[in-house]
Enzyme design. Sequence first.
Site, PDB file in Angstrom:
ATOM      1  N   GLU A 173       0.822  -1.211   0.000  1.00  0.00           N
ATOM      2  CA  GLU A 173       0.000   0.000   0.000  1.00  0.00           C
ATOM      3  C   GLU A 173       0.860   1.267   0.000  1.00  0.00           C
ATOM      4  O   GLU A 173       0.397   2.340   0.399  1.00  0.00           O
ATOM      5  CB  GLU A 173      -0.933  -0.012   1.210  1.00  0.00           C
ATOM      6  CG  GLU A 173      -1.945  -1.144   1.186  1.00  0.00           C
ATOM      7  CD  GLU A 173      -2.877  -1.116   2.375  1.00  0.00           C
ATOM      8  OE1 GLU A 173      -3.750  -0.231   2.421  1.00  0.00           O
ATOM      9  OE2 GLU A 173      -2.735  -1.974   3.259  1.00  0.00           O
ATOM     10  N   ASN A 225     -10.215  -0.660  10.160  1.00  0.00           N
ATOM     11  CA  ASN A 225      -9.007  -0.030   9.648  1.00  0.00           C
ATOM     12  C   ASN A 225      -8.547   1.027  10.647  1.00  0.00           C
ATOM     13  O   ASN A 225      -9.231   2.034  10.846  1.00  0.00           O
ATOM     14  CB  ASN A 225      -9.296   0.610   8.287  1.00  0.00           C
ATOM     15  CG  ASN A 225      -8.047   0.981   7.531  1.00  0.00           C
ATOM     16  OD1 ASN A 225      -7.090   1.468   8.109  1.00  0.00           O
ATOM     17  ND2 ASN A 225      -8.068   0.757   6.234  1.00  0.00           N
ATOM     18  N   SER A 247     -11.102   8.553  -0.207  1.00  0.00           N
ATOM     19  CA  SER A 247     -11.241   7.815   1.039  1.00  0.00           C
ATOM     20  C   SER A 247     -12.536   8.161   1.774  1.00  0.00           C
ATOM     21  O   SER A 247     -12.908   9.332   1.894  1.00  0.00           O
ATOM     22  CB  SER A 247     -10.049   8.080   1.957  1.00  0.00           C
ATOM     23  OG  SER A 247      -8.862   7.610   1.368  1.00  0.00           O
ATOM     24  N   SER A 269      -6.708  -2.423   1.641  1.00  0.00           N
ATOM     25  CA  SER A 269      -7.030  -1.900   0.301  1.00  0.00           C
ATOM     26  C   SER A 269      -7.413  -2.992  -0.694  1.00  0.00           C
ATOM     27  O   SER A 269      -7.230  -2.839  -1.898  1.00  0.00           O
ATOM     28  CB  SER A 269      -5.854  -1.085  -0.257  1.00  0.00           C
ATOM     29  OG  SER A 269      -5.632   0.046   0.540  1.00  0.00           O
ATOM     30  N   GLU A 328     -14.612  -5.563   8.612  1.00  0.00           N
ATOM     31  CA  GLU A 328     -13.243  -5.338   9.071  1.00  0.00           C
ATOM     32  C   GLU A 328     -13.086  -3.950   9.673  1.00  0.00           C
ATOM     33  O   GLU A 328     -13.966  -3.099   9.577  1.00  0.00           O
ATOM     34  CB  GLU A 328     -12.225  -5.546   7.951  1.00  0.00           C
ATOM     35  CG  GLU A 328     -12.382  -4.619   6.772  1.00  0.00           C
ATOM     36  CD  GLU A 328     -11.351  -4.915   5.687  1.00  0.00           C
ATOM     37  OE1 GLU A 328     -10.529  -4.024   5.435  1.00  0.00           O
ATOM     38  OE2 GLU A 328     -11.379  -6.010   5.100  1.00  0.00           O
ATOM     39  N   ASP A 341     -16.132  -1.234   8.870  1.00  0.00           N
ATOM     40  CA  ASP A 341     -16.932  -1.588   7.696  1.00  0.00           C
ATOM     41  C   ASP A 341     -17.906  -2.713   8.032  1.00  0.00           C
ATOM     42  O   ASP A 341     -17.520  -3.706   8.670  1.00  0.00           O
ATOM     43  CB  ASP A 341     -16.023  -2.036   6.555  1.00  0.00           C
ATOM     44  CG  ASP A 341     -14.951  -1.003   6.225  1.00  0.00           C
ATOM     45  OD1 ASP A 341     -15.104   0.161   6.643  1.00  0.00           O
ATOM     46  OD2 ASP A 341     -13.965  -1.359   5.558  1.00  0.00           O
TER      47      ASP A 341
END
Length: 365
Positions: free
Chosen positions: A15, A314, A323, A190, A312, A299
């Site tokens: 990433e 982040n 974003s 990602s 998940e 999410d």
Amino acid sequence: MKINIAIFFGGESSEHQISLKSSINVIQSIDKNKYHLILIGVEKNGKLGIRTHKKYVLYPNDMNRIQLGPATGYIAVIPGKWKFKFLNLSNKKTLQVDLIFSVLHGEKGENGSFQGFYNVLNVPYVGSGVLGSSICMDKDMTKRILKTFNILVTPSITIKNQKKYKKIKYSKIIKKIGFPCIVKPATQGSSIGVNLASNFFELKKSIKNSFFYDNKILIEPLISGREIEVGILGNEQPVTSICGEIQHKNKFYDFQAKYIKDSKLIIPANISNNLSNNIRQIAKKVFLMLECSIMARIDFFITKKEEIILNEINTIPGFTENSMYSKLWEASGVNFSSLINKLIELTLAKNKNKLFYKKKYLKNF
């Protein structure tokens, strides 16, 4: 006197380019009247190089060509409770760093490795600590812990060690997960290394591909539902943004949908107030359960029966122009510049009791 903030960006993970894109927006948005910035680009080989404000990133508008600008000098670190944390090896000058704002996404940058490094340096940093970062980066461990708290998560099968993938019992996977299914590395972000499998041959190929990125992978059913995300901000008493929804034309929200092709972000999500409130309450609980702090994006999938399934977490969400995290807060009344500076203020407040931190910096917190 201004507070010296070191911005870490780039990194060794897959990433790297996304981190560079995030860094541009963060650097441009920090209040330069209050903070002095030291730009530290982490190269793909792990070297820490000081970058100038004019050329810290090259080809910023091209996702395929974007790269770190040339380093003006490489640094060595001075751990412990010292005034100076970094030594410029080119001119032997020391750099005082009072706080670190890391936008290193993915492996090492987001999995607790750099957080431990910052702890050794005894410098406060924006974001979750070692424990929260490492747990949330590992999707398998995240699910295991949340299940003990009766949080509904995406069902999955975990496979370790790519040397054993030829011995995988595919019949067991097909029976438990079925087709179509998602195959993903356990510790990538990602959607890198994530594949959709609709039959046995695609499953076998997808497993091999995911093992290229990680030594532990997950196989999950493709959830037929809406994709809802929420932003978190705070420490012991976190607050949530409004909910947003992602709509895309791909079969799942892959890397192309996130960064190359157009995806549609619906903010606020077109869901009932009751459902929105339930999602936000779960998000806050999960944030605290997993020892997160300062910021996170969580999410969810929402099924037709309005089941709330956590997908998940982040802990260093993206700050690119596409974003969701910053867009959620903007729609919640916090613009990008205010958000970045709020994250810094939360970090100062979180670390106000540390003896090594100068009291004059904290008089307003």
